[in-house]
Design a protein around this motif. Structure first.
Motif, PDB file in Angstrom:
ATOM      1  N   ASN A   1      30.002  34.211  33.478  1.00 47.51           N
ATOM      2  CA  ASN A   1      29.524  35.590  33.524  1.00 47.51           C
ATOM      3  C   ASN A   1      28.188  35.692  32.808  1.00 47.51           C
ATOM      4  O   ASN A   1      28.012  35.129  31.729  1.00 47.51           O
ATOM      5  CB  ASN A   1      30.537  36.526  32.861  1.00 47.51           C
ATOM      6  N   LYS A   2      27.246  36.402  33.405  1.00 50.82           N
ATOM      7  CA  LYS A   2      25.937  36.589  32.789  1.00 50.82           C
ATOM      8  C   LYS A   2      25.981  37.652  31.705  1.00 50.82           C
ATOM      9  O   LYS A   2      25.241  37.603  30.742  1.00 50.82           O
ATOM     10  CB  LYS A   2      24.909  36.986  33.846  1.00 50.82           C
ATOM     11  N   THR A   3      26.855  38.636  31.890  1.00 50.33           N
ATOM     12  CA  THR A   3      26.924  39.749  30.957  1.00 50.33           C
ATOM     13  C   THR A   3      28.048  39.500  29.965  1.00 50.33           C
ATOM     14  O   THR A   3      29.212  39.771  30.240  1.00 50.33           O
ATOM     15  CB  THR A   3      27.138  41.074  31.708  1.00 50.33           C
ATOM     16  N   THR A   4      27.677  38.949  28.817  1.00 54.91           N
ATOM     17  CA  THR A   4      28.652  38.669  27.772  1.00 54.91           C
ATOM     18  C   THR A   4      28.198  39.326  26.473  1.00 54.91           C
ATOM     19  O   THR A   4      27.014  39.593  26.270  1.00 54.91           O
ATOM     20  CB  THR A   4      28.809  37.154  27.548  1.00 54.91           C
ATOM     21  N   GLU A   5      29.159  39.574  25.613  1.00 51.27           N
ATOM     22  CA  GLU A   5      28.849  40.148  24.309  1.00 51.27           C
ATOM     23  C   GLU A   5      27.973  39.159  23.542  1.00 51.27           C
ATOM     24  O   GLU A   5      28.174  37.960  23.609  1.00 51.27           O
ATOM     25  CB  GLU A   5      30.138  40.422  23.539  1.00 51.27           C
ATOM     26  N   ASN A   6      26.994  39.687  22.814  1.00 48.83           N
ATOM     27  CA  ASN A   6      26.087  38.816  22.072  1.00 48.83           C
ATOM     28  C   ASN A   6      25.673  39.490  20.765  1.00 48.83           C
ATOM     29  O   ASN A   6      26.143  40.585  20.441  1.00 48.83           O
ATOM     30  CB  ASN A   6      24.871  38.459  22.934  1.00 48.83           C
ATOM     31  N   ASP A   7      24.802  38.829  20.032  1.00 48.65           N
ATOM     32  CA  ASP A   7      24.388  39.326  18.720  1.00 48.65           C
ATOM     33  C   ASP A   7      23.072  40.094  18.732  1.00 48.65           C
ATOM     34  O   ASP A   7      22.500  40.362  17.675  1.00 48.65           O
ATOM     35  CB  ASP A   7      24.283  38.157  17.728  1.00 48.65           C
ATOM     36  N   LEU A   8      22.572  40.444  19.915  1.00 48.08           N
ATOM     37  CA  LEU A   8      21.363  41.268  19.959  1.00 48.08           C
ATOM     38  C   LEU A   8      21.649  42.601  19.271  1.00 48.08           C
ATOM     39  O   LEU A   8      22.779  43.087  19.270  1.00 48.08           O
ATOM     40  CB  LEU A   8      20.911  41.487  21.405  1.00 48.08           C
ATOM     41  N   ARG A   9      20.628  43.186  18.706  1.00 46.39           N
ATOM     42  CA  ARG A   9      20.816  44.418  17.932  1.00 46.39           C
ATOM     43  C   ARG A   9      20.705  45.656  18.819  1.00 46.39           C
ATOM     44  O   ARG A   9      19.701  45.850  19.501  1.00 46.39           O
ATOM     45  CB  ARG A   9      19.803  44.461  16.801  1.00 46.39           C
ATOM     46  N   VAL A  10      21.740  46.493  18.796  1.00 42.75           N
ATOM     47  CA  VAL A  10      21.788  47.707  19.607  1.00 42.75           C
ATOM     48  C   VAL A  10      20.642  48.645  19.242  1.00 42.75           C
ATOM     49  O   VAL A  10      19.947  49.158  20.124  1.00 42.75           O
ATOM     50  CB  VAL A  10      23.152  48.418  19.453  1.00 42.75           C
ATOM     51  N   LEU A  11      20.423  48.874  17.960  1.00 39.67           N
ATOM     52  CA  LEU A  11      19.367  49.807  17.552  1.00 39.67           C
ATOM     53  C   LEU A  11      17.994  49.330  18.001  1.00 39.67           C
ATOM     54  O   LEU A  11      17.173  50.125  18.465  1.00 39.67           O
ATOM     55  CB  LEU A  11      19.387  50.027  16.038  1.00 39.67           C
ATOM     56  N   ALA A  12      17.759  48.044  17.884  1.00 39.41           N
ATOM     57  CA  ALA A  12      16.474  47.497  18.333  1.00 39.41           C
ATOM     58  C   ALA A  12      16.313  47.704  19.833  1.00 39.41           C
ATOM     59  O   ALA A  12      15.231  48.081  20.309  1.00 39.41           O
ATOM     60  CB  ALA A  12      16.373  46.019  17.980  1.00 39.41           C
ATOM     61  N   PHE A  13      17.380  47.472  20.600  1.00 44.13           N
ATOM     62  CA  PHE A  13      17.317  47.687  22.044  1.00 44.13           C
ATOM     63  C   PHE A  13      17.048  49.151  22.368  1.00 44.13           C
ATOM     64  O   PHE A  13      16.176  49.471  23.186  1.00 44.13           O
ATOM     65  CB  PHE A  13      18.609  47.223  22.724  1.00 44.13           C
ATOM     66  N   LEU A  14      17.797  50.056  21.743  1.00 38.62           N
ATOM     67  CA  LEU A  14      17.608  51.482  22.021  1.00 38.62           C
ATOM     68  C   LEU A  14      16.181  51.926  21.687  1.00 38.62           C
ATOM     69  O   LEU A  14      15.608  52.771  22.387  1.00 38.62           O
ATOM     70  CB  LEU A  14      18.628  52.326  21.261  1.00 38.62           C
ATOM     71  N   ASN A  15      15.617  51.356  20.650  1.00 38.44           N
ATOM     72  CA  ASN A  15      14.248  51.729  20.267  1.00 38.44           C
ATOM     73  C   ASN A  15      13.193  51.228  21.251  1.00 38.44           C
ATOM     74  O   ASN A  15      12.039  51.630  21.170  1.00 38.44           O
ATOM     75  CB  ASN A  15      13.940  51.252  18.850  1.00 38.44           C
ATOM     76  N   THR A  16      13.576  50.373  22.204  1.00 35.13           N
ATOM     77  CA  THR A  16      12.621  49.923  23.220  1.00 35.13           C
ATOM     78  C   THR A  16      12.536  50.886  24.403  1.00 35.13           C
ATOM     79  O   THR A  16      11.685  50.717  25.267  1.00 35.13           O
ATOM     80  CB  THR A  16      12.980  48.520  23.775  1.00 35.13           C
ATOM     81  N   ILE A  17      13.420  51.880  24.464  1.00 38.12           N
ATOM     82  CA  ILE A  17      13.394  52.845  25.568  1.00 38.12           C
ATOM     83  C   ILE A  17      12.126  53.685  25.428  1.00 38.12           C
ATOM     84  O   ILE A  17      11.954  54.393  24.437  1.00 38.12           O
ATOM     85  CB  ILE A  17      14.649  53.740  25.558  1.00 38.12           C
ATOM     86  N   PRO A  18      11.219  53.602  26.408  1.00 45.45           N
ATOM     87  CA  PRO A  18       9.915  54.252  26.255  1.00 45.45           C
ATOM     88  C   PRO A  18       9.953  55.784  26.265  1.00 45.45           C
ATOM     89  O   PRO A  18       9.195  56.417  25.530  1.00 45.45           O
ATOM     90  CB  PRO A  18       9.098  53.726  27.435  1.00 45.45           C
ATOM     91  N   GLU A  19      10.843  56.358  27.058  1.00 42.79           N
ATOM     92  CA  GLU A  19      10.891  57.814  27.164  1.00 42.79           C
ATOM     93  C   GLU A  19      11.663  58.396  25.975  1.00 42.79           C
ATOM     94  O   GLU A  19      12.840  58.087  25.769  1.00 42.79           O
ATOM     95  CB  GLU A  19      11.553  58.211  28.483  1.00 42.79           C
ATOM     96  N   GLU A  20      10.995  59.238  25.210  1.00 46.05           N
ATOM     97  CA  GLU A  20      11.569  59.772  23.967  1.00 46.05           C
ATOM     98  C   GLU A  20      12.889  60.509  24.192  1.00 46.05           C
ATOM     99  O   GLU A  20      13.858  60.303  23.451  1.00 46.05           O
ATOM    100  CB  GLU A  20      10.562  60.697  23.286  1.00 46.05           C
ATOM    101  N   ASN A  21      12.953  61.364  25.214  1.00 44.84           N
ATOM    102  CA  ASN A  21      14.182  62.132  25.460  1.00 44.84           C
ATOM    103  C   ASN A  21      15.340  61.225  25.861  1.00 44.84           C
ATOM    104  O   ASN A  21      16.463  61.412  25.403  1.00 44.84           O
ATOM    105  CB  ASN A  21      13.955  63.200  26.531  1.00 44.84           C
TER     106      ASN A  21
END
Length: 138
Positions: free
Chosen positions: A4-24
């Motif tokens: 499976n390509k989509t597996t749980e990993n240690d990437l940081r959720v907050l860091a990912f969310l902060n990459t969303i360009p649209e503020e809303n």
């Protein structure tokens, strides 16, 4: 058998969310993450590089394919936020009718923004979805 390509990993959720360009959309995703964490009782975890999941379960199909998946998840996509719930859960159609502005696909529910939906209905859908998956994969 393919992994499976989509597996749980240690990437940081907050860091990912902060990459969303649209503020809303970014604010909506932070809010959604909090709601799903509170509703499921699970901490947000990254699955793959773009899905935020809460809890997990192990599935095994009659075909022999097996793996792990989040009990509930979401992903901020370009056009909408994709919610990943069971495709069949208690009162699904009735709850979706009260949910607010959305589109559906097999197991995905797409919303443009949190202000378009009823959060209490979302909580009930999440609870029912978790119950359904937990009954299928104890």
């Amino acid at each position: 058998m393919a992994q499976n390509k989509t597996t749980e990993n240690d990437l940081r959720v907050l860091a990912f969310l902060n990459t969303i360009p649209e503020e809303n959309k970014r604010a909506d995703c932070f809010n959604l993450s909090d709601i799903l964490s509170q509703t499921t009782g699970f901490k947000a975890k990254m699955w793959g590089n773009a899905i935020i999941g809460f809890g997990s379960y192990h599935y095994k199909y009659e075909s022999g394919r097996e793996g792990d998946a989040p009990l509930v998840g979401f992903s901020p996509r370009k056009e909408a936020i994709a919610l990943y719930l069971s495709s069949q859960f208690k009162n699904r159609d009735e709850l979706l009718a009260k949910f607010g502005k959305h589109k559906t696909a097999k197991a995905c529910i797409y919303v443009k923004k949190m202000s378009d939906i009823d959060v209490e209905v979302l909580r009930e859908m999440v609870t029912n979805s978790v119950a359904r998956i937990s009954s299928l994969y104890p």
